[in-house]
Design a protein around this motif. Sequence first.
Motif, PDB file in Angstrom:
ATOM      1  N   LYS A 252       0.828  -1.208   0.000  1.00 33.77           N
ATOM      2  CA  LYS A 252       0.000   0.000   0.000  1.00 33.77           C
ATOM      3  C   LYS A 252       0.864   1.260   0.000  1.00 33.77           C
ATOM      4  CE  LYS A 252      -4.228  -1.855   2.052  1.00 33.77           C
ATOM      5  NZ  LYS A 252      -5.214  -1.721   3.151  1.00 33.77           N
ATOM      6  N   ALA A 253       1.976   1.209   0.743  1.00 34.18           N
ATOM      7  CA  ALA A 253       2.876   2.357   0.787  1.00 34.18           C
ATOM      8  C   ALA A 253       3.459   2.630  -0.596  1.00 34.18           C
ATOM      9  CB  ALA A 253       3.996   2.102   1.798  1.00 34.18           C
ATOM     10  N   VAL A 254       3.878   1.578  -1.282  1.00 32.48           N
ATOM     11  CA  VAL A 254       4.444   1.725  -2.623  1.00 32.48           C
ATOM     12  C   VAL A 254       3.396   2.294  -3.590  1.00 32.48           C
ATOM     13  CG1 VAL A 254       5.295   0.438  -4.624  1.00 32.48           C
ATOM     14  CG2 VAL A 254       6.226  -0.028  -2.347  1.00 32.48           C
ATOM     15  N   SER A 255       2.180   1.773  -3.517  1.00 34.77           N
ATOM     16  CA  SER A 255       1.115   2.249  -4.409  1.00 34.77           C
ATOM     17  C   SER A 255       0.814   3.721  -4.170  1.00 34.77           C
ATOM     18  CB  SER A 255      -0.153   1.417  -4.205  1.00 34.77           C
ATOM     19  OG  SER A 255       0.046   0.079  -4.621  1.00 34.77           O
ATOM     20  N   GLU A 256       0.769   4.112  -2.898  1.00 36.89           N
ATOM     21  CA  GLU A 256       0.457   5.504  -2.573  1.00 36.89           C
ATOM     22  C   GLU A 256       1.523   6.449  -3.118  1.00 36.89           C
ATOM     23  OE1 GLU A 256       1.031   7.816   1.417  1.00 36.89           O
ATOM     24  OE2 GLU A 256      -0.957   6.888   1.500  1.00 36.89           O
ATOM     25  N   VAL A 257       2.788   6.116  -2.909  1.00 36.95           N
ATOM     26  CA  VAL A 257       3.875   6.989  -3.348  1.00 36.95           C
ATOM     27  C   VAL A 257       3.983   7.008  -4.870  1.00 36.95           C
ATOM     28  CG1 VAL A 257       6.367   7.376  -3.253  1.00 36.95           C
ATOM     29  CG2 VAL A 257       5.130   6.684  -1.186  1.00 36.95           C
ATOM     30  N   ALA A 258       3.786   5.854  -5.496  1.00 39.73           N
ATOM     31  CA  ALA A 258       3.841   5.794  -6.955  1.00 39.73           C
ATOM     32  C   ALA A 258       2.786   6.709  -7.571  1.00 39.73           C
ATOM     33  CB  ALA A 258       3.636   4.360  -7.434  1.00 39.73           C
ATOM     34  N   LYS A 259       1.596   6.687  -7.011  1.00 38.86           N
ATOM     35  CA  LYS A 259       0.516   7.529  -7.521  1.00 38.86           C
ATOM     36  C   LYS A 259       0.781   9.007  -7.252  1.00 38.86           C
ATOM     37  CE  LYS A 259      -4.503   8.117  -7.284  1.00 38.86           C
ATOM     38  NZ  LYS A 259      -5.773   7.622  -6.662  1.00 38.86           N
ATOM     39  N   LYS A 260       1.290   9.302  -6.060  1.00 39.47           N
ATOM     40  CA  LYS A 260       1.531  10.688  -5.660  1.00 39.47           C
ATOM     41  C   LYS A 260       2.646  11.330  -6.467  1.00 39.47           C
ATOM     42  CE  LYS A 260       2.805  13.467  -1.616  1.00 39.47           C
ATOM     43  NZ  LYS A 260       3.143  13.417  -0.167  1.00 39.47           N
ATOM     44  N   LEU A 261       3.737  10.611  -6.697  1.00 40.44           N
ATOM     45  CA  LEU A 261       4.910  11.200  -7.333  1.00 40.44           C
ATOM     46  C   LEU A 261       5.064  10.817  -8.807  1.00 40.44           C
ATOM     47  CD1 LEU A 261       7.617  10.827  -4.522  1.00 40.44           C
ATOM     48  CD2 LEU A 261       6.072  12.737  -4.972  1.00 40.44           C
ATOM     49  N   GLY A 262       4.251   9.876  -9.280  1.00 43.98           N
ATOM     50  CA  GLY A 262       4.377   9.463 -10.665  1.00 43.98           C
ATOM     51  C   GLY A 262       5.623   8.651 -10.936  1.00 43.98           C
ATOM     52  N   VAL A 263       6.080   7.905  -9.924  1.00 45.09           N
ATOM     53  CA  VAL A 263       7.297   7.092 -10.051  1.00 45.09           C
ATOM     54  C   VAL A 263       6.898   5.655 -10.364  1.00 45.09           C
ATOM     55  CG1 VAL A 263       9.367   6.289  -8.852  1.00 45.09           C
ATOM     56  CG2 VAL A 263       8.487   8.602  -8.437  1.00 45.09           C
ATOM     57  N   ASP A 264       7.733   4.968 -11.134  1.00 44.69           N
ATOM     58  CA  ASP A 264       7.465   3.582 -11.503  1.00 44.69           C
ATOM     59  C   ASP A 264       7.292   2.712 -10.256  1.00 44.69           C
ATOM     60  OD1 ASP A 264       8.762   0.680 -12.148  1.00 44.69           O
ATOM     61  OD2 ASP A 264       7.671   1.477 -13.880  1.00 44.69           O
ATOM     62  N   ARG A 265       6.203   1.943 -10.213  1.00 44.00           N
ATOM     63  CA  ARG A 265       5.883   1.153  -9.021  1.00 44.00           C
ATOM     64  C   ARG A 265       6.915   0.044  -8.766  1.00 44.00           C
ATOM     65  NH1 ARG A 265       3.218  -3.064  -6.904  1.00 44.00           N
ATOM     66  NH2 ARG A 265       1.801  -2.670  -5.146  1.00 44.00           N
ATOM     67  N   LYS A 266       7.402  -0.579  -9.829  1.00 37.84           N
ATOM     68  CA  LYS A 266       8.381  -1.660  -9.644  1.00 37.84           C
ATOM     69  C   LYS A 266       9.675  -1.135  -9.028  1.00 37.84           C
ATOM     70  CE  LYS A 266       6.691  -4.682 -13.343  1.00 37.84           C
ATOM     71  NZ  LYS A 266       7.036  -5.359 -14.621  1.00 37.84           N
ATOM     72  N   LEU A 267      10.118   0.038  -9.492  1.00 31.16           N
ATOM     73  CA  LEU A 267      11.334   0.622  -8.928  1.00 31.16           C
ATOM     74  C   LEU A 267      11.136   0.970  -7.461  1.00 31.16           C
ATOM     75  CD1 LEU A 267      12.428   2.975 -11.867  1.00 31.16           C
ATOM     76  CD2 LEU A 267      13.414   0.764 -11.212  1.00 31.16           C
ATOM     77  N   LEU A 268       9.955   1.518  -7.143  1.00 36.35           N
ATOM     78  CA  LEU A 268       9.678   1.858  -5.749  1.00 36.35           C
ATOM     79  C   LEU A 268       9.614   0.620  -4.868  1.00 36.35           C
ATOM     80  CD1 LEU A 268       6.944   4.683  -5.839  1.00 36.35           C
ATOM     81  CD2 LEU A 268       9.266   4.847  -4.938  1.00 36.35           C
ATOM     82  N   TYR A 269       9.041  -0.436  -5.393  1.00 33.55           N
ATOM     83  CA  TYR A 269       8.940  -1.676  -4.601  1.00 33.55           C
ATOM     84  C   TYR A 269      10.334  -2.224  -4.285  1.00 33.55           C
ATOM     85  CZ  TYR A 269       6.673  -5.851  -2.782  1.00 33.55           C
ATOM     86  OH  TYR A 269       6.216  -6.835  -1.952  1.00 33.55           O
ATOM     87  N   ALA A 270      11.214  -2.188  -5.300  1.00 32.27           N
ATOM     88  CA  ALA A 270      12.585  -2.656  -5.070  1.00 32.27           C
ATOM     89  C   ALA A 270      13.265  -1.781  -4.014  1.00 32.27           C
ATOM     90  CB  ALA A 270      13.356  -2.627  -6.382  1.00 32.27           C
ATOM     91  N   ARG A 271      13.021  -0.474  -4.082  1.00 32.50           N
ATOM     92  CA  ARG A 271      13.614   0.424  -3.096  1.00 32.50           C
ATOM     93  C   ARG A 271      13.054   0.166  -1.709  1.00 32.50           C
ATOM     94  NH1 ARG A 271      17.822   2.493  -1.021  1.00 32.50           N
ATOM     95  NH2 ARG A 271      17.586   4.604  -0.159  1.00 32.50           N
ATOM     96  N   ALA A 272      11.762  -0.120  -1.628  1.00 30.41           N
ATOM     97  CA  ALA A 272      11.130  -0.415  -0.342  1.00 30.41           C
ATOM     98  C   ALA A 272      11.729  -1.666   0.278  1.00 30.41           C
ATOM     99  CB  ALA A 272       9.624  -0.568  -0.525  1.00 30.41           C
TER     100      ALA A 272
END
Length: 277
Positions: A252-272
């Motif tokens: 949920k955290a990854v989805s929220e940030v991806a939507k808010k900042l327009g960042v690729d979800r897969k990259l954010l998940y790897a960072r998380a």
Amino acid sequence: MNAELAPGLYIVATPIGNLGDLSPRAAHILSNAAVVAVEDSRVTAGLLRHIGVKRPMTPYHDHNAEHVRPGLIARMGTEAVALVSDAGTPLISDPGYKLVRDARAAGHLVVTIPGPCAAIAALTLAGLPTDRFLYCGFLPPKAQARATAIAEIAPVRATLVLYESGPRLHATLAALAEGLGDREAAVTREITKRFEEAVTGSLSVLAAKYADAPPRGEIVIVVAPPGEPEAASVEDADEALTEALARLPMAKAVSEVAKKLGVDRKLLYARALEMKG
């Protein structure tokens, strides 16, 4: 064309300047309606003279609508009632939507006769994107309320269409430049008339142009949509992700940030996953 009109409400668009823009269908409705609900009988009388007819008129505007509306609704049961504004399409920055709502609620026929509209005409003159646009009407006259209204529409990714008067044009353009950034825009005026014009440029340039010489006539301002937002930095993404992970499950955290900042979800998940590890 049959002169007999079925009982009900007929919403009739009228010219915004050039009387030649009145459609034959609109002229037929106005010539045969039992009564014409008008903003200003003097204005509509001129239009009726242009088509060579006289019809009964009833004033219908913001100041008397609550009192007049029930009588008009009652008449629609047996008569054709036409609704016009002083210029253009009724209900666009003009009273009328409650009349339409109540007519339909009473089971009466409601018909629209489309035609001129200053907002649409200005869009065709401005040379700005028209795939999505937001009609904003008149902004509030007071500075603080105007700034608040501009802040509300600033994020909208669409071309903006606003109505304005000559004396207020400079202040409105300056406020738009401050609240929206220096976007491309057009000031259109005297649409369909002899001196029709569309002056284009950035909001700041247009504000300077009209600072000392407010134009006459009805004015429509068209403003380009915002540019593409800047990509979020790695630091911004990490900060937002850290905050979100503190209160949400990882997905949920990854989805929220991806939507808010327009960042690729897969990259954010790897960072998380790196952060959790």
